[in-house]
Design a protein around this motif. Structure first.
Motif, mmCIF file in Angstrom:
data_model
loop_
_atom_site.group_PDB
_atom_site.id
_atom_site.type_symbol
_atom_site.label_atom_id
_atom_site.label_comp_id
_atom_site.label_asym_id
_atom_site.label_seq_id
_atom_site.Cartn_x
_atom_site.Cartn_y
_atom_site.Cartn_z
ATOM 1 N N UNK A 135 149.147 42.394 107.286
ATOM 2 C CA UNK A 135 148.638 40.970 107.581
ATOM 3 C C UNK A 135 147.190 41.439 108.704
ATOM 4 N N UNK A 136 147.848 41.950 109.751
ATOM 5 C CA UNK A 136 146.674 41.978 110.911
ATOM 6 C C UNK A 136 145.788 43.056 110.410
ATOM 7 N N UNK A 137 145.954 43.882 109.479
ATOM 8 C CA UNK A 137 144.737 44.646 108.810
ATOM 9 C C UNK A 137 143.895 43.676 108.050
ATOM 10 N N UNK A 138 144.304 42.868 107.067
ATOM 11 C CA UNK A 138 143.650 41.853 106.522
ATOM 12 C C UNK A 138 142.871 40.757 107.608
ATOM 13 N N UNK A 139 143.608 40.489 108.289
ATOM 14 C CA UNK A 139 142.672 39.628 109.345
ATOM 15 C C UNK A 139 141.552 40.448 109.969
ATOM 16 N N UNK A 140 141.733 41.605 110.502
ATOM 17 C CA UNK A 140 140.709 42.553 110.887
ATOM 18 C C UNK A 140 139.715 42.890 110.103
ATOM 19 N N UNK A 141 140.015 43.078 108.867
ATOM 20 C CA UNK A 141 138.819 43.248 107.798
ATOM 21 C C UNK A 141 138.184 41.959 107.766
ATOM 22 N N UNK A 142 138.697 40.962 107.848
ATOM 23 C CA UNK A 142 137.886 39.590 107.760
ATOM 24 C C UNK A 142 136.979 39.484 109.091
ATOM 25 N N UNK A 143 137.642 39.699 110.012
ATOM 26 C CA UNK A 143 136.940 39.653 111.520
ATOM 27 C C UNK A 143 135.878 40.369 111.278
ATOM 28 N N UNK A 144 136.036 41.520 110.988
ATOM 29 C CA UNK A 144 134.778 42.649 110.924
ATOM 30 C C UNK A 144 133.547 41.913 110.007
ATOM 31 N N UNK A 145 134.168 41.573 108.843
ATOM 32 C CA UNK A 145 132.948 40.965 107.852
ATOM 33 C C UNK A 145 132.149 39.729 108.342
ATOM 34 N N UNK A 146 133.011 38.822 109.220
ATOM 35 C CA UNK A 146 132.416 37.953 109.848
ATOM 36 C C UNK A 146 131.444 38.522 110.880
ATOM 37 N N UNK A 147 131.869 39.354 111.625
ATOM 38 C CA UNK A 147 130.794 39.975 112.837
ATOM 39 C C UNK A 147 129.930 40.574 112.232
ATOM 40 N N UNK A 148 129.884 41.315 111.049
ATOM 41 C CA UNK A 148 128.923 42.156 110.655
ATOM 42 C C UNK A 148 127.799 41.054 109.737
ATOM 43 N N UNK A 149 128.245 39.764 109.368
ATOM 44 C CA UNK A 149 127.192 39.149 108.859
ATOM 45 C C UNK A 149 126.686 38.241 109.963
ATOM 46 N N UNK A 164 137.751 37.710 97.881
ATOM 47 C CA UNK A 164 137.123 36.264 97.489
ATOM 48 C C UNK A 164 135.805 36.549 97.028
ATOM 49 N N UNK A 165 135.216 37.436 97.009
ATOM 50 C CA UNK A 165 133.664 37.660 96.526
ATOM 51 C C UNK A 165 132.846 36.717 97.377
ATOM 52 N N UNK A 166 133.425 36.365 98.505
ATOM 53 C CA UNK A 166 132.453 35.540 99.552
ATOM 54 C C UNK A 166 132.249 36.294 100.714
ATOM 55 N N UNK A 167 131.096 36.449 101.191
ATOM 56 C CA UNK A 167 130.981 36.949 102.694
ATOM 57 C C UNK A 167 131.777 38.220 102.844
ATOM 58 N N UNK A 168 132.149 39.130 101.938
ATOM 59 C CA UNK A 168 132.737 40.297 102.160
ATOM 60 C C UNK A 168 134.192 40.233 102.487
ATOM 61 N N UNK A 221 122.316 38.996 108.671
ATOM 62 C CA UNK A 221 122.413 37.951 107.920
ATOM 63 C C UNK A 221 122.056 38.192 106.546
ATOM 64 N N UNK A 222 121.229 39.182 106.413
ATOM 65 C CA UNK A 222 120.533 39.481 105.020
ATOM 66 C C UNK A 222 121.673 40.354 104.112
ATOM 67 N N UNK A 223 122.772 40.679 104.677
ATOM 68 C CA UNK A 223 123.516 41.406 103.879
ATOM 69 C C UNK A 223 124.358 40.350 102.734
ATOM 70 N N UNK A 224 124.582 41.055 101.643
ATOM 71 C CA UNK A 224 125.289 40.051 100.627
ATOM 72 C C UNK A 224 126.942 40.395 100.910
ATOM 73 N N UNK A 225 127.717 39.785 99.904
ATOM 74 C CA UNK A 225 129.049 40.015 99.831
ATOM 75 C C UNK A 225 129.446 41.444 99.698
ATOM 76 N N UNK A 226 128.713 42.164 98.680
ATOM 77 C CA UNK A 226 129.192 43.439 98.194
ATOM 78 C C UNK A 226 129.118 44.479 99.794
ATOM 79 N N UNK A 227 127.817 44.333 100.443
ATOM 80 C CA UNK A 227 127.588 45.288 101.525
ATOM 81 C C UNK A 227 128.569 44.974 102.659
ATOM 82 N N UNK A 228 128.890 43.573 102.925
ATOM 83 C CA UNK A 228 129.935 43.151 104.051
ATOM 84 C C UNK A 228 131.173 43.847 103.570
#
Length: 539
Positions: free
Chosen positions: A262-276, A210-214, A280-287
């Motif tokens: 599907x569950x691995x994509x969902x887990x990636x997105x869960x991790x990205x949300x938690x990492x953010x 998505x290039x938004x929030x990792x 909070x200073x990390x950008x999309x690429x780092x996340x």
């Protein structure tokens, strides 16, 4: 006997049917065609030399044929904490090792009938080998409920398929000239890096982001996004159903595999949300990259900590496959080529086909059985997950961890040998395909591989009984083959008695062990590494 091109590729032929369900990148076709043309010209030059006794001066000065792209070298950033999308620069010395779209490696030279490219078709006595369908029906009878393993669930098989789609993908390359050679490529990265989630090229990876929030792209209900460019990726395309897009082109093959993706994509997105939340200073690429790195470590931990110990048994330690209980483990060796070996992709890791059952079960959150779907009705079918009641991603995952898996042996579900990817009155036979692909790739016969793996030489069928096989399996092999040295690797090795504590015989345990050792020791980003630039923080 030479293969007639038109007969081999006509509508309804095995080649045509297999091509219809095996994705081949255009780059694979181009590289294969260039290589075939070069070898054809090479053979003509050799004939010229034999006749005239000299090489034409123009050839020496200018070369011939299209330029073949061999392993190229890259300028690498040794301090980068993240893998490249296509795997290049994992090894800083041999920068192409393990990347996508490179030739597979070999432990032993190929055995082609013409010593160049023709599939192995002749037996030891000089007559034609038995047809692969004959071997399938003779050596690989249907599995049944009596063959279920009491200790392990279908998730063992499903992880094996999910893992396979992380490390191997062999393209179909049609025969365009009788006897012309085929260069077998691996279309995806060799490393256990979760490329089936993220793709094996930068363009592919970008198409999933998505290039938004990792985060990775998803669709309604947190499903995988639609594949808008490959309309034939599945067989359920009537709205609201659609084909799924994932990091590997085979994601639609069955609901169990669709659910894993599907569950691995969902887990990636869960991790990205938690990492953010934590950074909070990390950008999309780092996340994105940090979440991707964690998911890749999941894949390695599950494979080497849970999957391989069950499969390989007491052959884990001889191949240095075990994980350390705590702390780091500096196993990386830059002289180890992690690239996939032909025999691994073509035969050894296809042992999982014996573990496949005839149905996919779905269970409620309370683990009530909601029913079973015959595998032949589930192939390439996304309608079940998108639109059917009682056929959800969670339901299929619960089925995978509840139902018992088929044992690894010579038996294979009839859904795979008689009803694989049905299309009208036509279908495929996975055992016959495995055997034929081994012959197409010039794999030496089974007895050569057992010697390679340190087992006693088998001079006749009775020698198998005394070392690796039961009387019953040897009788099946004897019915299919005239000579023990004619046995195809897949059929001979899948029929062996198991190693201690494992689910495969000694030949496959050896070949699996060597490949997975290379995937571990040849990976600079191995998750246990203590390298300052790539390591994880201590737990």
């Amino acid at each position: 006997m030479s293969l007639d091109y038109q007969a081999a590729n006509q509508l309804g032929s095995t080649t045509q049917q297999h091509s219809s369900i095996t994705f081949t990148f255009l780059d694979s076709s181009r590289r294969g065609a260039d290589h075939r043309l070069n070898v054809i010209v090479s053979r003509l030059i050799l004939e010229h030399v034999r006749t005239l006794g000299e090489v034409p001066s123009s050839i020496l000065e200018e070369g011939f044929g299209p330029e073949v792209l061999c392993d190229r070298e890259y300028t690498c950033n040794e301090k980068s904490p993240y893998r490249t999308a296509d795997g290049h620069c994992n090894n800083l010395v041999y920068t192409s090792w393990g990347r996508s779209f490179i030739p597979m490696r070999r432990y032993l030279p190929p055995v082609y009938d013409d010593a160049v490219s023709s599939p192995r078709q002749n037996s030891t006595s000089g007559v034609e080998l038995p047809s692969t369908r004959t071997v399938s029906t003779t050596v690989h009878p249907p599995s049944s409920a009596e063959d279920l393993h009491p200790l392990f669930t279908v998730m063992l098989m499903q992880w094996g398929q999910f893992l396979d789609h992380d490390i191997t993908s062999t393209p179909i390359q049609e025969l365009t000239h009788p006897g012309s050679p085929v260069e077998q490529l691996n279309q995806i990265t060799a490393y256990v890096d979760a490329s089936q989630v993220y793709g094996s090229s930068q363009d592919e990876q970008n198409s999933l982001r998505t290039f938004v929030d990792g985060k990775l792209r998803t669709a309604a209900n947190d499903f995988l996004p639609p594949d808008l460019e490959n309309e034939g990726a599945c067989r359920t395309q009537t709205t609201p159903d659609y084909c799924f897009l994932a990091g590997d082109h085979r994601a639609n093959e069955n609901p169990g595999l669709q659910s894993m993706h599907t569950i691995f994509v969902r887990e990636h997105n869960r991790l990205a949300s938690r990492l953010k939340e934590l950074n909070c200073h990390w950008g999309d690429e780092r996340l994105f990259q940090e979440a991707r790195k964690i998911v890749g470590a999941y894949a390695q931990k599950i494979t080497y900590g849970d999957f391989l110990p069950v499969i390989s048994g007491d052959q884990m330690d001889p191949h240095n496959l075990s994980l350390v209980p705590v702390g780091y483990s500096n196993v990386y060796d830059n002289t180890t080529d992690a690239s996939i070996r032909n025999v691994f992709a073509t035969a050894a890791f296809r042992m999982g086909h014996s573990m496949v059952g005839s149905f996919l079960a779905s269970y409620s959150p309370d683990y009530d059985n909601l029913g079973q779907t015959p595998l032949s009705e589930a192939f390439d079918n996304t309608h079940l997950i998108i639109s059917e009641d009682n056929r959800t991603i969670g339901g299929f995952i619960r089925g995978l961890v509840t139902e018992c898996v088929q044992s690894v042996d010579c038996k294979i579900s009839q859904e795979l040998t008689d009803n694989l990817f049905p299309d009208g009155n036509r279908s495929l036979d996975v055992a016959a395909l495995n055997i034929q692909r081994g012959r197409d790739h010039g794999l030496p016969p089974y007895t050569v591989w057992r010697t390679f793996c340190g087992m006693p030489v088998a001079g006749n069928f009775d020698d198998l009984i005394n070392t690796t096989h039961s009387n019953a399996t040897v009788n099946k092999l004897r019915m299919a083959y005239d000579d023990v040295h004619d046995i195809d690797l897949f059929s001979g090795a899948i029929s062996e008695e198991h190693v201690s504590g494992g689910l495969v015989g000694p030949t496959f345990a050896c070949l699996l062990g060597q490949q997975f050792q290379a995937l571990k020791e040849g990976d600079r980003y191995w998750f246990e590494e203590d390298n300052d630039y790539v390591r994880f923080s201590p737990g």
